[in-house]
Design an enzyme around this catalytic site. Structure first.
Site, PDB file in Angstrom:
ATOM      1  N   GLU A   1      18.605 -32.894 -38.820  1.00 20.66           N
ATOM      2  CA  GLU A   1      20.017 -33.278 -38.742  1.00 20.66           C
ATOM      3  C   GLU A   1      20.626 -33.372 -40.141  1.00 20.66           C
ATOM      4  OE1 GLU A   1      20.788 -36.146 -35.103  1.00 20.66           O
ATOM      5  OE2 GLU A   1      19.113 -36.880 -36.321  1.00 20.66           O
TER       6      GLU A   1
ATOM      7  N   LYS B   1      28.580 -37.611 -30.609  1.00 24.97           N
ATOM      8  CA  LYS B   1      27.566 -36.743 -31.203  1.00 24.97           C
ATOM      9  C   LYS B   1      27.082 -35.792 -30.100  1.00 24.97           C
ATOM     10  CE  LYS B   1      23.425 -37.145 -34.065  1.00 24.97           C
ATOM     11  NZ  LYS B   1      22.448 -38.099 -34.638  1.00 24.97           N
TER      12      LYS B   1
END
Length: 121
Positions: free
Chosen positions: A23, A100
């Site tokens: 990420e 997200k």
């Protein structure tokens, strides 16, 4: 006192937030919704943008946070975004949601989001 609202929904920006190294390396899109609570009467009465929160400028400030310094948790990101919203002394409260949609979850899902409420005082 009446609290009016300004809402900015679906603001998108690429950030590098998350616990996993992938990420942090690859980044992903985050979607931000904010609601500001403030008195809009002065701006409405005088038809003057300087008497309200300029949502274009707010959007830029929020994107700067999302694209800025990485954090592990979207909770932390939401807290930083709320601080931006409350930086304008006319804003008495804010609701911030950070979505997200590409979170690293090994199951089908539509969205992951954190919502926080913050107020002055």
């Amino acid at each position: 006192m009446t609290t009016d609202r300004i809402e900015l929904r679906g603001l998108r920006a690429r950030g590098f937030h998350g616990v996993l190294s992938a990420e942090r390396e690859l980044g992903q899109e985050f979607v931000v919704d904010v609601i500001l609570g403030l008195d809009l009467r002065p701006a409405a009465e005088k038809d003057d943008v300087s008497l309200t929160v300029h949502y274009g400028e707010l959007a830029t400030a929020l994107v700067d946070v999302v694209t800025g310094e990485p954090v592990d948790l979207i909770e932390t990101l939401a807290e930083r975004l709320a601080a931006v919203c409350l930086a304008d002394e006319r804003v008495v409260e804010t609701e911030v949601t950070v979505h997200k949609p590409a979170a690293p979850i090994p199951h089908p899902f539509t969205d992951v989001a954190v919502t926080i409420f913050r107020s002055r005082g």
